[in-house]
Scaffold this active site. Structure first.
Site, mmCIF file in Angstrom:
data_model
loop_
_atom_site.group_PDB
_atom_site.id
_atom_site.type_symbol
_atom_site.label_atom_id
_atom_site.label_comp_id
_atom_site.label_asym_id
_atom_site.label_seq_id
_atom_site.Cartn_x
_atom_site.Cartn_y
_atom_site.Cartn_z
ATOM 1 N N HIS A 1 1.995 4.366 -3.003
ATOM 2 C CA HIS A 1 2.128 5.819 -2.816
ATOM 3 C C HIS A 1 3.517 6.291 -3.238
ATOM 4 C CE1 HIS A 1 -1.640 6.479 -0.796
ATOM 5 N NE2 HIS A 1 -1.342 5.719 0.237
ATOM 6 N N HIS B 1 0.842 -1.202 0.000
ATOM 7 C CA HIS B 1 0.000 0.000 0.000
ATOM 8 C C HIS B 1 0.875 1.250 0.000
ATOM 9 C CE1 HIS B 1 -3.664 2.330 1.320
ATOM 10 N NE2 HIS B 1 -2.711 3.152 1.714
ATOM 11 N N GLU B 2 1.874 1.288 0.892
ATOM 12 C CA GLU B 2 2.753 2.454 0.982
ATOM 13 C C GLU B 2 3.715 2.526 -0.203
ATOM 14 O OE1 GLU B 2 2.197 4.781 3.016
ATOM 15 O OE2 GLU B 2 0.663 3.640 4.101
#
Length: 380
Positions: A72, A68-69
Site C-alpha cells: 500500500h 501487505h502494508e
C-alpha cells in the site's frame, strides 16, 4: 492514532512501528499454533518443535502483514500520497496516510496493492512448501510454509470484503467515486457497507459465544467493533474535509469573545462569567493587550474560600504559543493541531492582539450545521 506505538526500524524510508496491542495477538497466535494447529497437522512431535514452529509462523505472519502494508505504502508514495508510518497492532497492520488520495484511480491502485501482495505471498509460500516437500523430509518446515500460504490467502480474501475501511471497501469507494465524481457520497456508501459488515461480524460473535466458542466469538466482536468505529471515523473525516475545504479560522472563530481583566476577583469571575455566561475558557486582557487566559483547571487549584480575595491576575496562565493561532490558519491544519496536542480551545491572535476564540465545539457545531442534505441520517 497509535500514540503508544514503538518505532522498530525504518524500511525503504517508512517508519515501522508496533503498538503494544500487537503483543496480545502475537502471544495468542503463538499459543494457538503451538497447542492446537501444529499438533493436529504434525502429530507426535515434541512440544519444543511445536513451539519453534509457532514462533516461526507468528514471525512469518508479522512479515506478511508488514509486506501487505508496504505494498500500500509504496504505491501511495509513487502516486504522491505521503505515508506517516506503518503500524502493526492487535487487528493487523495499518499504513497511516498523510492525506487521502486525490482521485478514484489513485484510491483503487493503493487499495488493491495490499491484497495483490497477500495473494502473491500465499502462492509463493505454497510453491516453496511443495518444493521442500518433494526435495526433503522437512515436514515441520512444510507445515509452517503451508500455514503461511493459508493465512495470506485468508488475509487477502478478508481484506477484499467490500466493507470500508477494509481494502475491498476502499475499492468499492474508488468505483463509486469514479462513477459519480462525488468522493463524499462514495465514502458514505462505502462506510455504510462497513457498518453493515461490522454488525454482521458482531452478531456472529454473539452466536459463537452462546455456542461455547468463547475465543472465536470474542475475536469477532472485537473485529466488528473496530470496523464499525473505523467506518464511522473515516466518513466523518471525509465529511470534515469537504465542509472545511478552503475555510480559515477567521471565518469560524467567535469574534469579540468574552474577556476578563486581571483585577477581577475569582468570585466575581465565576459568578458573572462562568455561571452567568457559561464560558469556561476566557482570555485575560488589560488595555486591549492580551496577557494570557484563565479556565476551570486554574479555578480547581484554588480553594473556594480564597476566591473572594484572589484576583485573576494572581493566578491566570501566561501567554502560551501552543494556545495561540493565526486568523488565516486553514481549519484542516487546526484539526491536525488538535489531534497532535489534544488541546481543544485556542485564542486567535495577530500582532499580539486578540481577534477571537475558537474551540473544537465550534468546529463540531459548524460541521453539524453544514452537512450536505443527502448525508443527513445516513450513517447509523
Amino acid at each position: 492514532m497509535f500514540s503508544n506505538a514503538v518505532r522498530l526500524f525504518s524500511l525503504n524510508g517508512f517508519d515501522i512501528k508496533v503498538d503494544p496491542s500487537w503483543l496480545i495477538i502475537a502471544a495468542l497466535i503463538t499459543w494457538s499454533l503451538s497447542q492446537q494447529y501444529f499438533p493436529e497437522a504434525l502429530p507426535d512431535a515434541p512440544q519444543v518443535v511445536y513451539l519453534v514452529m509457532a514462533v516461526v509462523g507468528m514471525l512469518g505472519l508479522f512479515g506478511s502483514l508488514l509486506l501487505h502494508e508496504l505494498a500500500h505504502s509504496i504505491v501511495a508514495r509513487q502516486l504522491g500520497v505521503p505515508i506517516k508510518s506503518i503500524t502493526l497492532f492487535i487487528f493487523g497492520g495499518m499504513a497511516e496516510l498523510g492525506t487521502e488520495p486525490t482521485s478514484a484511480r489513485d484510491e483503487f491502485r493503493i487499495a488493491v496493492a495490499g491484497p495483490l501482495m497477500s495473494f502473491s505471498l500465499a502462492f509463493g509460500f505454497w510453491i516453496l512448501a511443495q518444493m521442500i516437500w518433494v526435495a526433503s523430509d522437512a515436514t515441520a518446515l512444510v507445515e509452517v510454509l503451508s500455514y503461511l500460504a493459508l493465512i495470506n490467502l485468508v488475509l487477502a480474501l478478508f481484506n477484499l470484503v467490500p466493507a470500508f475501511p477494509l481494502d475491498g471497501g476502499r475499492i468499492l469507494r474508488a468505483y463509486l467515486w469514479q462513477r459519480s465524481g462525488d468522493a463524499l457520497a462514495a465514502t458514505q456508501a462505502a462506510a455504510r457497507s462497513g457498518t453493515i459488515f461490522a454488525y454482521f461480524l458482531m452478531m456472529m460473535g454473539v452466536m459463537a459465544l452462546f455456542q461455547g466458542a468463547f475465543v472465536a466469538g470474542l475475536w469477532q466482536l472485537m473485529i466488528g467493533g473496530f470496523v464499525l468505529i473505523a467506518a464511522r471515523s473515516s466518513y466523518t473525516s471525509q465529511l470534515a474535509r469537504t465542509v472545511f475545504d478552503g475555510k480559515r479560522v477567521s471565518a469560524l472563530m467567535t469574534h469579540d469573545p468574552v474577556t476578563v481583566a486581571p483585577d477581577v476577583t475569582l468570585s466575581e469571575f465565576v459568578n458573572r462569567i462562568v455561571l452567568g455566561l457559561g464560558v469556561t475558557f476566557v482570555p485575560v486582557v488589560e488595555d486591549n493587550v492580551l496577557l494570557g487566559h484563565i479556565d476551570q483547571s486554574v479555578l480547581s487549584k484554588i480553594d473556594r474560600e480564597n476566591w473572594t480575595n484572589t484576583q485573576v491576575g494572581d493566578v491566570f496562565v501566561g501567554l502560551d504559543r501552543g494556545l495561540m493561532i493565526a486568523p488565516d490558519l486553514p481549519v484542516p491544519e487546526l484539526f491536525e493541531i488538535i489531534s497532535k496536542t489534544g488541546q481543544r480551545k485556542f485564542m486567535v491572535v495577530l500582532d499580539h492582539h486578540l481577534h477571537g476564540v475558537i474551540t473544537l465545539a465550534d468546529l463540531t457545531r459548524y460541521l453539524n450545521l453544514n452537512r450536505l442534505p443527502h448525508t443527513r441520517g445516513q450513517i447509523p
